[in-house]
Design a protein around this motif. Structure first.
Motif, short mmCIF file in Angstrom:
data_model
loop_
_atom_site.label_atom_id
_atom_site.label_comp_id
_atom_site.label_asym_id
_atom_site.label_seq_id
_atom_site.Cartn_x
_atom_site.Cartn_y
_atom_site.Cartn_z
N SER A 166 -1.33 46.23 106.70
CA SER A 166 -0.20 45.30 107.53
C SER A 166 0.15 44.27 106.39
CB SER A 166 -0.73 44.65 108.73
OG SER A 166 0.09 43.97 109.24
N PHE A 167 0.17 43.14 106.78
CA PHE A 167 0.51 41.77 105.88
C PHE A 167 -0.89 41.15 105.14
CE2 PHE A 167 2.17 40.63 110.19
CZ PHE A 167 1.05 39.88 110.79
N PHE A 168 -1.88 41.83 105.73
CA PHE A 168 -3.30 41.27 105.28
C PHE A 168 -3.50 41.40 103.57
CE2 PHE A 168 -3.15 41.07 109.56
CZ PHE A 168 -3.83 39.91 110.02
N SER A 169 -4.39 40.81 102.86
CA SER A 169 -4.72 41.04 101.61
C SER A 169 -5.13 42.33 101.40
CB SER A 169 -5.60 39.76 101.18
OG SER A 169 -4.91 39.02 101.17
N ASN A 170 -5.94 43.15 102.28
CA ASN A 170 -6.67 44.37 101.95
C ASN A 170 -6.82 44.89 103.61
OD1 ASN A 170 -9.57 43.40 102.85
ND2 ASN A 170 -9.25 42.39 101.07
N ARG A 171 -7.31 46.23 103.37
CA ARG A 171 -7.67 46.97 104.69
C ARG A 171 -8.76 46.37 105.48
NH1 ARG A 171 -9.70 52.73 102.94
NH2 ARG A 171 -11.41 52.47 101.88
N ASN A 172 -9.79 45.79 104.98
CA ASN A 172 -10.97 45.31 105.57
C ASN A 172 -10.64 44.08 106.35
OD1 ASN A 172 -12.76 47.56 104.76
ND2 ASN A 172 -13.03 46.61 102.65
N GLN A 173 -9.84 43.19 105.59
CA GLN A 173 -9.43 41.98 106.36
C GLN A 173 -8.69 42.40 107.70
OE1 GLN A 173 -6.42 38.68 104.81
NE2 GLN A 173 -8.29 38.39 103.66
N PHE A 174 -7.61 43.14 107.48
CA PHE A 174 -6.96 43.81 108.67
C PHE A 174 -7.86 44.14 109.76
CE2 PHE A 174 -3.74 46.97 110.30
CZ PHE A 174 -3.16 45.98 111.39
#
Length: 412
Positions: A166-174
């Motif tokens: 999404s608009f997050f830094s990385n997939r783990n953060q999302f």
């Protein structure tokens, strides 16, 4: 129903804090200009402090000395790290010096000040509405931007071929964000006695996007959350354990009957052959750096990262909440953080919050602590992740406890 303007401004300030600290990362991701990150973070943090302080003092001007003392103790512990580095002639990174004050300030904002704030249940309900809307926007944006990748999701050969973030830094953060969103949905379901199709739609939307991230840590945290909630619902524990075991067994059998789907889940999401995906090596480097310097008060996280890179670390984080706490402030900061979390649990336990609310908070905390084993989640610092989890793991349980002093809270 009437909602006090000052109360509404306070929960808007909390929501604004999350969005404000997410914005720098979104701008950097869209522009590709990494040099903008630190100036944007610093600006966002200063604005956040002003907005939350203003909203907090509009509700309550009284601050108990014991709450101020907690921030001063934290400041003292973190200052010991700087003093230790000076004596050991270790150059401390600028961001670690800033963090000494930033951590004490965020502890004050998200732990100390909420102790004096009493919000109505309807006001907290508004905050959850804002967060769920943000979750829906994030998921829809993710599915639109990554539409072609999602269409070929089951044809990938490696989980690293995709990064649906999404608009997050990385997939783990999302994924971590979606874990918290799903806990909010569960709280809404418990609040409403009637079946709400919209809530089930949101659950499905968030779960689908969580799977698309292929973030094992976030999926584990979500599983821990739902298992805890299920086991603590009304009914005999033995029956619930048997039901859970039967569900897991049945689901596994169904998946195994479809070999291609089973192998996809095994190889792309569970990834048993990947183990900790190199994390154990990163943790060992971190512990080695700690052992060679100061295990009691740490080094400062960014200073530790600089030293770790000379020992072969290729990443910008240690992928563990606990390792990073130790590296930043040593055993003292780890113990201090444990004291803060335990005090929040104790504060919730002695107040008149409904049992179902407490179970959801405890389940969310367990999910967070599970996530922290494998990911760089954190509390009390500059940055989106720190502010986000500080609000959901520390601030909200306190506010829910306060809302339950006069009458039982109906939601989490």
């Amino acid at each position: 129903m009437f909602i006090d303007k000052n109360e509404l401004n306070y929960i808007r300030a909390l929501f604004f804090s999350i969005v404000m600290m997410l914005l720098p990362f979104t701008i950097v991701n869209l522009t590709g200009k990494k040099a903008l990150l630190l100036p944007l973070l610093a600006t966002s943090f200063i604005i956040l402090v002003v907005v939350v302080l203003h909203a907090s003092f509009r509700l309550n001007h009284d601050i108990r000395l014991e709450y101020i003392m907690m921030s001063l103790i934290y400041l003292y512990i973190l200052s010991l790290t700087v003093i230790s580095n000076i004596f050991m002639e270790i150059n401390i990174e600028l961001f670690d010096l800033i963090n000494v004050f930033a951590k004490a300030i965020t502890l004050f904002l998200f732990f100390s000040l909420p102790k004096n704030i009493n919000l109505k249940k309807e006001t907290l309900f508004k905050f959850y509405q804002y967060m769920i809307i943000l979750g829906i926007v994030a998921c829809i944006y993710n599915m639109i931007v990554n539409f072609n990748s999602i269409l070929h999701f089951f044809s990938i050969n490696s989980s690293y071929e995709l990064s649906l973030k999404s608009f997050f830094s990385n997939r783990n953060q999302f994924g971590s964000f979606l874990f918290i969103e799903l806990t909010l949905i569960e709280a809404y379901k418990n609040k409403s006695k009637n079946v709400n199709i919209f809530l089930y739609f949101c659950s499905a939307l968030f779960l689908v996007n969580l799977v698309l991230t292929m973030s094992r840590g976030a999926i584990l945290a979500t599983a821990v959350f739902f298992i805890y909630v299920f086991l603590n619902q009304r009914g005999k524990l033995l029956l619930k354990v048997l039901s859970l075991a039967l569900f897991i067994y049945g689901t596994t059998m169904v998946l195994m009957s479809n070999n291609s789907l089973f192998m996809f889940i095994r190889n792309m999401i569970i990834r048993p052959e990947s183990g900790t995906t190199g994390r154990s090596g990163i943790w060992l480097i971190g512990l080695l750096v700690l052992a060679e310097n100061n295990f009691i008060v740490g080094l400062g996280l960014n200073t530790a990262l600089r030293i770790a890179k000379t020992k072969g670390l290729l990443l910008e984080q240690f992928h563990s909440f606990y390792i990073e706490l130790l590296l930043n402030g040593g055993i003292l900061e780890l113990l201090f953080t444990a004291v803060v979390i335990i005090s929040v649990i104790k504060y919730l336990a002695v107040n008149n919050a409904a049992k179902v609310d407490k179970n959801i908070i405890y389940a969310r905390l367990l999910g967070f602590l599970s996530l922290g084993v494998f990911e760089s989640v954190s509390l009390f610092s500059i940055g989106y992740v720190d502010v986000f989890f500080s609000i959901f793991i520390i601030t909200l349980p306190i506010l829910i406890s306060n809302s339950g002093k006069s009458e039982k809270s109906e939601f989490n």
